[in-house]
Enzyme design. Sequence first.
Site, PDB file in Angstrom:
ATOM      1  N   GLU A  30      16.412  -2.719  -6.960  1.00 51.70           N
ATOM      2  CA  GLU A  30      17.147  -2.596  -8.209  1.00 51.70           C
ATOM      3  C   GLU A  30      16.783  -3.707  -9.189  1.00 51.70           C
ATOM      4  OE1 GLU A  30      19.231  -0.457  -5.021  1.00 51.70           O
ATOM      5  OE2 GLU A  30      18.488  -2.512  -5.200  1.00 51.70           O
TER       6      GLU A  30
ATOM      7  N   PRO B 101       6.437  -4.371   5.701  1.00 54.55           N
ATOM      8  CA  PRO B 101       7.792  -3.882   5.985  1.00 54.55           C
ATOM      9  C   PRO B 101       8.677  -3.978   4.750  1.00 54.55           C
ATOM     10  CG  PRO B 101       7.062  -5.422   7.688  1.00 54.55           C
ATOM     11  CD  PRO B 101       6.083  -5.520   6.557  1.00 54.55           C
ATOM     12  N   ARG B 102       9.602  -3.034   4.637  1.00 54.10           N
ATOM     13  CA  ARG B 102      10.491  -2.992   3.473  1.00 54.10           C
ATOM     14  C   ARG B 102      11.441  -4.181   3.447  1.00 54.10           C
ATOM     15  NH1 ARG B 102      12.302  -2.809  -1.272  1.00 54.10           N
ATOM     16  NH2 ARG B 102      14.169  -1.654  -1.747  1.00 54.10           N
TER      17      ARG B 102
ATOM     18  N   LEU C  33       7.543 -12.439   0.472  1.00 56.79           N
ATOM     19  CA  LEU C  33       8.427 -11.853  -0.530  1.00 56.79           C
ATOM     20  C   LEU C  33       7.786 -11.885  -1.919  1.00 56.79           C
ATOM     21  CD1 LEU C  33      11.946 -13.259   0.409  1.00 56.79           C
ATOM     22  CD2 LEU C  33      11.146 -10.918   0.646  1.00 56.79           C
ATOM     23  N   GLY C  34       8.062 -10.855  -2.700  1.00 53.89           N
ATOM     24  CA  GLY C  34       7.638 -10.843  -4.093  1.00 53.89           C
ATOM     25  C   GLY C  34       6.156 -10.669  -4.307  1.00 53.89           C
ATOM     26  N   GLU C  35       5.434 -10.158  -3.309  1.00 55.02           N
ATOM     27  CA  GLU C  35       3.979 -10.037  -3.444  1.00 55.02           C
ATOM     28  C   GLU C  35       3.499  -8.592  -3.384  1.00 55.02           C
ATOM     29  OE1 GLU C  35       1.437 -13.756  -2.492  1.00 55.02           O
ATOM     30  OE2 GLU C  35       2.110 -12.888  -0.598  1.00 55.02           O
TER      31      GLU C  35
ATOM     32  N   ASN D  86       9.621   3.563  -3.383  1.00 58.44           N
ATOM     33  CA  ASN D  86       9.080   3.679  -4.734  1.00 58.44           C
ATOM     34  C   ASN D  86       7.597   4.060  -4.729  1.00 58.44           C
ATOM     35  OD1 ASN D  86       8.251   3.273  -7.375  1.00 58.44           O
ATOM     36  ND2 ASN D  86       9.454   1.414  -7.655  1.00 58.44           N
TER      37      ASN D  86
ATOM     38  N   ILE E 154       6.175   4.899  -7.626  1.00 58.08           N
ATOM     39  CA  ILE E 154       5.753   4.713  -9.012  1.00 58.08           C
ATOM     40  C   ILE E 154       4.909   3.450  -9.166  1.00 58.08           C
ATOM     41  CG2 ILE E 154       6.587   4.353 -11.367  1.00 58.08           C
ATOM     42  CD1 ILE E 154       9.108   5.959 -10.518  1.00 58.08           C
ATOM     43  N   GLU E 155       5.294   2.366  -8.474  1.00 60.91           N
ATOM     44  CA  GLU E 155       4.590   1.097  -8.645  1.00 60.91           C
ATOM     45  C   GLU E 155       3.094   1.196  -8.312  1.00 60.91           C
ATOM     46  OE1 GLU E 155       6.781  -1.880  -6.552  1.00 60.91           O
ATOM     47  OE2 GLU E 155       8.232  -2.134  -8.170  1.00 60.91           O
TER      48      GLU E 155
END
Length: 448
Positions: free
Chosen positions: A81, A293-294, A336-338, A362, A364-365
């Site tokens: 989100e 992994p999510r 994280l964040g990569e 997702n 779309i990314e």
Amino acid sequence: MNRFCYTCLLKVVAPIMLALLARKAKRAGGVWEIRAPERFGRYEGVEPALQSSAVAAADDEVAVALDFKRAVWVHAVSLGETRAAQPLVQALLDQGLPVLLTHMTATGRAMGASFFEAYIRSGQLRQAWIPYDLPRAVKGFLDYWQPRCGILIEREIWPNLLAEAKAQQIPMVLVSARFSDASLKQARRLGSVLKEAFTSLALILAQSSEDQQRLQDYGLAGVQLAGNLKFDVKVPTSVVQQARQFKQQLQRPVVVIASTREGEEWMFLDSIKTAALPQSLASAPTPLYVLVPRHPERFEEVAQVLEASGLSYCRRSSQPSPQALSHCHVLLGDSLGEMFFYYGLADVVIVGGSFADFGGQNNIEPSALALPVLVGPHTANFKQAVADAIAAGATRRCESALEAIAMAQQLLAEPAQAQAMGQAAEQWLAQHRGATERTMQYLQPFLQ
């Protein structure tokens, strides 16, 4: 169920929920502050302008932040989100508005801090924990921050929070709203508590015409169609360029298996051993499979799965060199964040969460980077986006992990097919962008 019964039940199960949340926090790592006063709506002795700053402000910046009340409040519960909300939050900031950004998870908060570091430093944006949905907690939160309006992302409907906002005459808006068939059935089962919460919203902006229709079928009037904020994703070009420079040194194709959920890793690792490795040609380099992994709390679990699989692997957290990766079957994306770094490496992307019954993740990314995308049979969470992408030729559906690995191999062997899918992805995204602009137009009356 009415709201009184809901609140009584919530109070009874609260100790169990807090224990489960604490356990999740321990596994995931990061700063969660499960029992922080802020989560219970208590802010004694702390100035609103200084609360929850991710980065300390300099003295000359504090003056800007002291007038922070009546901020626009945006709630982005977790990582997905927060990424979805990024273009909307940026648009609010560009309009010169103060923004309060709340989260439930440490990963969402860390991502928000990364996205908006400069605005946190200047005092234009603050971060806070969303309070638990208990009457005193939500009242304390709203009394303290006094936002001019609240913007909820996708499906964050909390009955007590919305009831208190209505009592304080704070307009609440649900944007990029998702409402599946399962959500409709669940809402009807829950009775008046959820209906009351939905009807208290000043505005609902649906992601798709299907979401709009289901919300109308639920009995909600005035639902507008604004589109999916995820289509306005901002690709960090510097990160992607860094990844592509790194890939040049790899000198091998890369298949990214993104956002996998429980049980899916075994499916893919078995499929790699069954289909990919025996069929790889001696004259062609073996693909590197990047497994992401999510949820970060599963990084160690997936590392153990890899250990047991017999496949050689490296961990992104150990910063392996291209030379080290030349000898690995799998790179574990335990950072994280990569995600855009991983997509920058990719020739083909398989989107997980869709091969076991988790509703998908997702798609779309990766399409935003003009990459061919493969999904599994379970995509209810992104039903319209996946259907449209398949119709456009940007995405293909596979019925199993084995089929997805085989399809990825085929696309690597036939680059013209992969390129055609990438071009279709660019055209598909171009047709669907603009949700942020439409959302901002609908929001203007609430931003005054």
